[in-house]
Design an enzyme around this catalytic site. Structure first.
Site, short mmCIF file in Angstrom:
data_model
loop_
_atom_site.label_atom_id
_atom_site.label_comp_id
_atom_site.label_asym_id
_atom_site.label_seq_id
_atom_site.Cartn_x
_atom_site.Cartn_y
_atom_site.Cartn_z
N HIS A 201 -0.21 0.89 -13.34
CA HIS A 201 0.53 -0.30 -13.77
C HIS A 201 2.00 0.09 -13.96
O HIS A 201 2.29 1.13 -14.55
CB HIS A 201 -0.07 -0.83 -15.08
CG HIS A 201 0.61 -2.08 -15.55
ND1 HIS A 201 0.38 -3.30 -14.94
CD2 HIS A 201 1.51 -2.31 -16.52
CE1 HIS A 201 1.12 -4.22 -15.54
NE2 HIS A 201 1.82 -3.64 -16.51
N ASN B 276 1.38 3.08 -2.61
CA ASN B 276 0.59 4.04 -3.41
C ASN B 276 -0.58 4.58 -2.60
O ASN B 276 -0.90 5.77 -2.68
CB ASN B 276 0.09 3.38 -4.70
CG ASN B 276 1.16 3.36 -5.78
OD1 ASN B 276 1.45 4.39 -6.37
ND2 ASN B 276 1.77 2.20 -6.00
N GLY C 148 0.79 -1.23 0.00
CA GLY C 148 0.00 0.00 0.00
C GLY C 148 0.82 1.28 0.00
O GLY C 148 0.38 2.30 0.53
N ASN D 282 -6.51 2.41 -12.46
CA ASN D 282 -5.44 1.50 -12.06
C ASN D 282 -4.10 2.15 -12.35
O ASN D 282 -4.00 2.99 -13.26
CB ASN D 282 -5.55 0.19 -12.84
CG ASN D 282 -4.53 -0.84 -12.38
OD1 ASN D 282 -4.28 -0.98 -11.17
ND2 ASN D 282 -3.92 -1.56 -13.31
N MET E 29 -4.43 -7.30 -6.47
CA MET E 29 -3.89 -8.38 -7.28
C MET E 29 -4.93 -9.44 -7.68
O MET E 29 -4.62 -10.62 -7.75
CB MET E 29 -2.72 -9.06 -6.54
CG MET E 29 -1.58 -8.12 -6.21
SD MET E 29 -0.87 -7.32 -7.69
CE MET E 29 0.06 -8.70 -8.35
N ARG E 30 -6.13 -9.01 -7.95
CA ARG E 30 -7.15 -9.95 -8.45
C ARG E 30 -7.65 -9.45 -9.80
O ARG E 30 -7.79 -8.24 -10.00
CB ARG E 30 -8.36 -10.03 -7.50
CG ARG E 30 -8.05 -10.46 -6.09
CD ARG E 30 -7.50 -11.84 -5.99
NE ARG E 30 -8.40 -12.88 -6.49
CZ ARG E 30 -8.05 -14.16 -6.62
NH1 ARG E 30 -6.82 -14.55 -6.32
NH2 ARG E 30 -8.92 -15.05 -7.07
N ILE E 31 -7.93 -10.40 -10.68
CA ILE E 31 -8.52 -10.03 -11.97
C ILE E 31 -10.01 -9.76 -11.75
O ILE E 31 -10.69 -10.54 -11.07
CB ILE E 31 -8.30 -11.16 -13.00
CG1 ILE E 31 -6.80 -11.24 -13.34
CG2 ILE E 31 -9.14 -10.94 -14.26
CD1 ILE E 31 -6.42 -12.40 -14.20
N LEU E 32 -10.49 -8.66 -12.28
CA LEU E 32 -11.88 -8.25 -12.05
C LEU E 32 -12.79 -8.80 -13.15
O LEU E 32 -12.39 -8.89 -14.31
CB LEU E 32 -11.96 -6.73 -12.02
CG LEU E 32 -11.15 -6.09 -10.89
CD1 LEU E 32 -10.96 -4.60 -11.13
CD2 LEU E 32 -11.82 -6.33 -9.55
N SER F 258 2.09 3.74 -15.71
CA SER F 258 0.93 4.29 -16.42
C SER F 258 -0.29 4.27 -15.51
O SER F 258 -0.52 3.28 -14.81
CB SER F 258 0.59 3.43 -17.64
OG SER F 258 1.70 3.24 -18.48
N ARG G 265 -15.34 -15.92 -8.93
CA ARG G 265 -15.02 -14.49 -9.10
C ARG G 265 -16.26 -13.62 -9.06
O ARG G 265 -16.25 -12.51 -8.53
CB ARG G 265 -14.31 -14.26 -10.44
CG ARG G 265 -12.87 -14.64 -10.44
CD ARG G 265 -12.20 -14.18 -11.74
NE ARG G 265 -10.97 -14.91 -11.96
CZ ARG G 265 -9.81 -14.63 -11.36
NH1 ARG G 265 -9.72 -13.64 -10.52
NH2 ARG G 265 -8.74 -15.37 -11.60
N LEU H 299 -7.28 -7.13 -19.34
CA LEU H 299 -6.26 -6.98 -18.30
C LEU H 299 -5.25 -5.91 -18.68
O LEU H 299 -4.65 -5.97 -19.76
CB LEU H 299 -5.53 -8.32 -18.07
CG LEU H 299 -4.42 -8.28 -17.01
CD1 LEU H 299 -4.99 -8.11 -15.61
CD2 LEU H 299 -3.54 -9.50 -17.09
N ASP H 300 -5.05 -4.95 -17.77
CA ASP H 300 -4.14 -3.82 -17.99
C ASP H 300 -4.45 -3.08 -19.29
O ASP H 300 -3.57 -2.50 -19.93
CB ASP H 300 -2.67 -4.26 -17.93
CG ASP H 300 -2.33 -4.84 -16.56
OD1 ASP H 300 -2.86 -4.32 -15.56
OD2 ASP H 300 -1.55 -5.79 -16.50
C1 GRF Z 1 2.72 -1.04 -7.79
O1 GRF Z 1 3.94 -1.29 -8.43
C2 GRF Z 1 1.62 -0.85 -8.79
O2 GRF Z 1 2.06 -0.28 -9.98
C3 GRF Z 1 1.16 -2.25 -9.04
O3 GRF Z 1 1.26 -2.88 -7.78
C4 GRF Z 1 2.26 -2.25 -7.00
C5 GRF Z 1 1.64 -1.87 -5.68
O4 GRF Z 1 2.58 -1.38 -4.77
N1 GRF Z 1 -0.16 -2.25 -9.62
P1 GRF Z 1 2.10 -0.75 -3.38
O5 GRF Z 1 1.27 -1.81 -2.66
O6 GRF Z 1 1.31 0.47 -3.68
O7 GRF Z 1 3.36 -0.47 -2.62
#
Ligand code: GRF
Length: 214
Positions: free
Chosen positions: A109, A14, A12, A107, A90-93, A136, A65, A144-145
């Site tokens: 990425h 971010n 977390g 999101n 980290m789950r596919i929606l 991005s 899912r 996905l992405d």
């Molecule tokens: C980041 O690198 C983000 O780009 C990716 O997952 C990572 C999450 O990192 N989607 P954090 O949990 O925010 O440290």
């Protein structure tokens, strides 16, 4: 005031950058809740330290899912939010989830999309000998992405770079880029309609490009 929920699965960092931007008044938004699919995600501790509501919806508790995503939709709707921010979730929606939040789902990425969708992006950029890498922020579509990219931060790759070093530098750019994009949604400079982002009243033809000095 833009009301947001942040979805996490891990550290977390971010989320922390978003919390700090909101707390510091840089982003005019209210974090209504932080949702994790893992009870041990450190991001939950970060949220609790800030006094934010948290919820854990463990994917393993649901048969498929669809059921998991429906449970998340119920939780998110109960928070009355305008925007869902995926931050290391980290789950596919499912398409149903994506459709429910269409235009309200962001999101980040760790690559210069459309390059390196999926995992191990830093390693793949190094192995390819790229001179430039980055991250991005995009609206989420069912692919996905995929989904329209709003902004990218470019990070130079050094000749002697390691995966850990490059990862760390991209992460620092993520922490600057993600709050900035959320801030544009909060102040109305960024909008979404008919499947396309609009920035300052015009369709966004190309992702906005940044290089942060850090
Ligand atoms: C980041 O690198 C983000 O780009 C990716 O997952 C990572 C999450 O990192 N989607 P954090 O949990 O925010 O440290």
């Amino acid at each position: 005031m833009l009301k947001i929920a942040v979805l996490i699965s891990g550290s977390g960092s971010n989320l922390q950058a978003i919390i700090d931007a909101v707390a510091g008044g840089v982003v005019q938004a209210e974090i209504r809740g932080v949702l994790s699919n893992r009870a041990d995600a450190y991001g939950l501790t970060r949220a609790q330290q800030q006094g934010l509501p948290t919820a854990v919806i463990a994917h393993g508790d649901y048969p498929d899912r669809e059921a998991f995503d429906q449970a998340m939709i119920r939780q998110l709707d109960s928070w009355g939010i305008d925007l869902v921010v995926l931050a290391g979730f980290m789950r596919i929606l499912t398409p149903g989830f994506v459709q429910h939040f269409e235009g309200r789902l962001l999101n980040i990425h760790p690559s210069l999309l459309p390059k390196y969708k999926g995992l191990h992006t830093h390693r793949r950029a190094l192995e390819a000998g790229d001179s430039e890498h980055g991250c991005s922020v995009h609206f989420v579509s069912a692919e996905l992405d995929g989904g329209p990219v709003i902004a990218q931060a470019r990070v130079p790759v050094h000749p002697d770079d390691t995966e850990a070093g490059l990862t760390e530098r991209v992460h620092k750019s993520e922490h600057l880029l993600y709050p900035r994009v959320i801030g544009w949604l909060a102040d109305g400079s960024l909008e979404y309609g008919n499947g396309q982002p609009r920035f300052e009243g015009r369709p966004l033809a190309q992702p906005l490009q940044f290089v942060f000095d850090h």
